[in-house]
Design an enzyme around this catalytic site. Structure first.
Site, PDB file in Angstrom:
ATOM      1  N   PHE A  32      -4.785   1.987  14.714  1.00  0.00           N
ATOM      2  CA  PHE A  32      -5.075   3.043  13.740  1.00  0.00           C
ATOM      3  C   PHE A  32      -6.104   2.520  12.748  1.00  0.00           C
ATOM      4  O   PHE A  32      -6.120   1.328  12.446  1.00  0.00           O
ATOM      5  CB  PHE A  32      -3.807   3.441  12.977  1.00  0.00           C
ATOM      6  CG  PHE A  32      -2.956   4.436  13.711  1.00  0.00           C
ATOM      7  CD1 PHE A  32      -2.456   4.152  14.962  1.00  0.00           C
ATOM      8  CD2 PHE A  32      -2.662   5.665  13.139  1.00  0.00           C
ATOM      9  CE1 PHE A  32      -1.674   5.062  15.654  1.00  0.00           C
ATOM     10  CE2 PHE A  32      -1.883   6.592  13.814  1.00  0.00           C
ATOM     11  CZ  PHE A  32      -1.390   6.284  15.069  1.00  0.00           C
TER      12      PHE A  32
ATOM     13  N   LYS B 162     -14.474  -1.382  15.364  1.00  0.00           N
ATOM     14  CA  LYS B 162     -13.113  -1.928  15.450  1.00  0.00           C
ATOM     15  C   LYS B 162     -12.599  -1.884  16.896  1.00  0.00           C
ATOM     16  O   LYS B 162     -11.987  -2.825  17.385  1.00  0.00           O
ATOM     17  CB  LYS B 162     -12.210  -1.089  14.530  1.00  0.00           C
ATOM     18  CG  LYS B 162     -10.833  -1.640  14.311  1.00  0.00           C
ATOM     19  CD  LYS B 162     -10.132  -0.894  13.184  1.00  0.00           C
ATOM     20  CE  LYS B 162      -8.771  -1.469  12.905  1.00  0.00           C
ATOM     21  NZ  LYS B 162      -8.090  -0.840  11.781  1.00  0.00           N
TER      22      LYS B 162
ATOM     23  N   ASP C 141      -4.253  -6.639   4.651  1.00  0.00           N
ATOM     24  CA  ASP C 141      -5.319  -7.489   5.191  1.00  0.00           C
ATOM     25  C   ASP C 141      -5.333  -8.845   4.492  1.00  0.00           C
ATOM     26  O   ASP C 141      -5.815  -9.829   5.037  1.00  0.00           O
ATOM     27  CB  ASP C 141      -6.684  -6.818   4.992  1.00  0.00           C
ATOM     28  CG  ASP C 141      -6.783  -5.544   5.816  1.00  0.00           C
ATOM     29  OD1 ASP C 141      -6.262  -5.544   6.946  1.00  0.00           O
ATOM     30  OD2 ASP C 141      -7.348  -4.545   5.326  1.00  0.00           O
TER      31      ASP C 141
ATOM     32  N   LYS D 136     -11.940  -5.531  18.656  1.00  0.00           N
ATOM     33  CA  LYS D 136     -10.526  -5.896  18.823  1.00  0.00           C
ATOM     34  C   LYS D 136     -10.010  -5.626  20.233  1.00  0.00           C
ATOM     35  O   LYS D 136      -8.824  -5.747  20.505  1.00  0.00           O
ATOM     36  CB  LYS D 136      -9.684  -5.145  17.789  1.00  0.00           C
ATOM     37  CG  LYS D 136     -10.188  -5.455  16.375  1.00  0.00           C
ATOM     38  CD  LYS D 136      -9.232  -5.111  15.301  1.00  0.00           C
ATOM     39  CE  LYS D 136      -9.828  -5.499  13.954  1.00  0.00           C
ATOM     40  NZ  LYS D 136      -8.913  -5.362  12.858  1.00  0.00           N
TER      41      LYS D 136
ATOM     42  N   ASN E  23       0.855  -1.193   0.000  1.00  0.00           N
ATOM     43  CA  ASN E  23       0.000   0.000   0.000  1.00  0.00           C
ATOM     44  C   ASN E  23       0.887   1.237   0.000  1.00  0.00           C
ATOM     45  O   ASN E  23       2.117   1.127  -0.040  1.00  0.00           O
ATOM     46  CB  ASN E  23      -0.948  -0.030   1.202  1.00  0.00           C
ATOM     47  CG  ASN E  23      -0.175  -0.172   2.498  1.00  0.00           C
ATOM     48  OD1 ASN E  23       0.668   0.650   2.812  1.00  0.00           O
ATOM     49  ND2 ASN E  23      -0.419  -1.253   3.226  1.00  0.00           N
TER      50      ASN E  23
ATOM     51  N   LYS F 282       9.333 -16.477 -11.020  1.00  0.00           N
ATOM     52  CA  LYS F 282       8.558 -15.368 -11.572  1.00  0.00           C
ATOM     53  C   LYS F 282       7.412 -15.914 -12.439  1.00  0.00           C
ATOM     54  O   LYS F 282       7.644 -16.787 -13.288  1.00  0.00           O
ATOM     55  CB  LYS F 282       9.476 -14.471 -12.417  1.00  0.00           C
ATOM     56  CG  LYS F 282       8.773 -13.236 -12.896  1.00  0.00           C
ATOM     57  CD  LYS F 282       9.685 -12.368 -13.738  1.00  0.00           C
ATOM     58  CE  LYS F 282       8.869 -11.284 -14.377  1.00  0.00           C
ATOM     59  NZ  LYS F 282       9.462 -10.763 -15.581  1.00  0.00           N
TER      60      LYS F 282
END
Ligand SMILES: Cc1cc2nc3c(=O)[nH]c(=O)nc-3n(C[C@H](O)[C@H](O)[C@H](O)COP(=O)(O)O)c2cc1C
Length: 411
Positions: free
Chosen positions: A328, A342, A283, A346, A213, A293
């Protein structure tokens, strides 16, 4: 200067600059510090126990096998006694032993038993200072949190000139005081063990491709710096970050994948006071990472993804009453409802929420704007600020929350 009543262990190794350490001891005493000297056998070729004990007002510890102050295990009792260990001069030899965990004399043994701040003032011939092995030893000590008062450039005792002169006693004194200022600046954070995750993770598709990301790690690096400044022991578990902390954290564990971050974080968690999970962990990961490859054959191909282990949820499940856990969340819609869900699912104590809708917030920007959501259900939204200032706000919020909790639910 803030040294009144502080217990300073002055470590002396065998360099010509040891004569300057006599001045350092005088300056420390003048500032109100208590001083005890610990010497390597070579140091006593340069300064005498009589001078050191007279100036410090305490017996000198130099022979591990002769009891000092009626105790045979002075390397432990001295380590317990001192608030800080200042090694001046630090020779190439002693720095090498520190880096390798060699404990073969009073000073090196005390160092291995010492858990509080260590400041070293290297002094040596300029070629020794530049020696790759010596440089590598210094670097590994820096990475473990040892602070350096860099050697100065100038004429050296050996007759040549260059970098290698021990810093002046006044400079070492100021650095010693600054370390106390830093750590006493925040009694709350001092020596708190904080697990901090930061940066992105990379999930291998094959040896040359991965899923990741846009996280640069800047928010995590800023948190690491502010935590370190406040005196916390930061255990930074970080993915491949483009931005690095300006100050080396107490311990740094570099990882690549979500699985590695999960493993390292869980291994540390039981010994921590707090977890701040700022990493942008993938995730999902490819179900299998190909060994070779993947060739371009078809117009379309399928990549099968499986869920990665949820670090925040796992830490939340094993959270002890004294531990605090902050996660976060980066949301693009239903921000508050998703963050609240969340937080509860959690078992976190705080969610720091980034919204992709806010200008100047999120990945790759120098600024950020966050909201805080805690178990009281209240949501507090901060201003858009530089990530360093946001990091300070996050830590202030956590400190405030813990202090309020301990007032309302005393142990
Ligand atoms: C006159 C003289 C001056 C020395 N100065 C230094 C020095 O400034 N820095 C250094 O690293 N070694 C210096 N050395 C070498 C150390 O004394 C030697 O490496 C010794 O093993 C260090 O032991 P220690 O680290 O246990 O104190 C010097 C040696 C002599 C003979």
């Amino acid at each position: 200067m803030g040294l009144q009543g502080k217990r300073v262990l002055v470590g002396i190794s065998g360099g010509i600059a040891a004569y300057k350490t006599l001045f350092l001891i005088r300056l420390l005493k003048k500032e109100g510090a208590e001083v005890r000297c610990v010497c390597t056998p070579s140091a006593l070729q340069f300064v005498t126990p009589l001078s050191l004990s007279t100036l410090s007002g305490n017996a000198v510890y130099s022979d591990m096998f002769s009891p000092v102050n009626q105790t045979a295990t002075a390397h432990i009792s001295y380590a317990d006694w001192g608030d800080i260990l200042v090694v001046a001069p630090a020779t190439a030899n002693t720095l090498g032993k520190f880096a390798l965990g060699i404990a073969d004399n009073a000073l090196t043994t005390l160092y291995t038993a010492f858990t509080k701040p260590v400041l070293v003032a290297p002094a040596m011939n300029t070629n020794m200072y530049r020696n790759p092995a010596v440089e590598a030893n210094m670097e590994s000590l820096r990475k473990r949190g040892v602070r350096f008062v860099e050697a100065e450039i100038g004429p050296l005792a050996c007759g040549c000139a260059g970098q290698g002169r021990m810093a002046e006693p006044e400079t070492i004194l100021a650095e010693t005081a600054a370390l106390f200022d830093n750590t006493s600046a925040s009694a709350f954070w001092r020596e708190k063990k904080v697990l901090l995750t930061a940066g992105p993770t990379q999930e291998a598709i094959d040896p040359v491709r991965y899923i990741s990301n846009h996280s640069t790690g800047l928010m995590g690096a800023s948190l690491s710096d502010v935590l370190t400044e406040r005196g916390a022991q930061v255990y930074l578990v970080c993915g491949p970050m483009k931005n690095q902390p300006a100050r080396e954290p107490y311990r740094r564990i570099s990882v690549t994948s979500a699985a590695e971050m999960y493993r390292e974080s869980l291994a540390l968690w039981s010994g921590m006071d707090m977890g701040i999970l700022s990493a942008a962990v993938a995730d999902y990961r490819p179900k299998t990472a190909c060994g070779q490859k993947i060739k371009k054959h078809e117009a379309e191909t399928m990549l099968e993804l499986v869920k990665t282990d949820d670090i925040l949820a796992s830490l939340g499940r094993s959270k002890k009453p004294h531990q605090f856990l902050a996660g976060f969340a980066l949301e693009t819609e239903n921000e508050t409802a998703n963050a609240a869900e969340k937080l509860h699912r959690k078992n976190a104590d705080l969610i720091v929420l980034n919204s992709m809708r806010d200008a100047g917030a999120g990945f790759g920007t120098a600024t950020n704007k966050v909201s805080f959501l805690d178990k009281t259900g209240q949501i507090v939204t901060g201003e858009c600020k530089g990530k360093g200032a946001v990091a300070a706000d996050i830590l202030d919020y956590i400190e405030n929350l813990i202090c309020v909790q301990s007032l309302t639910h005393p142990a």
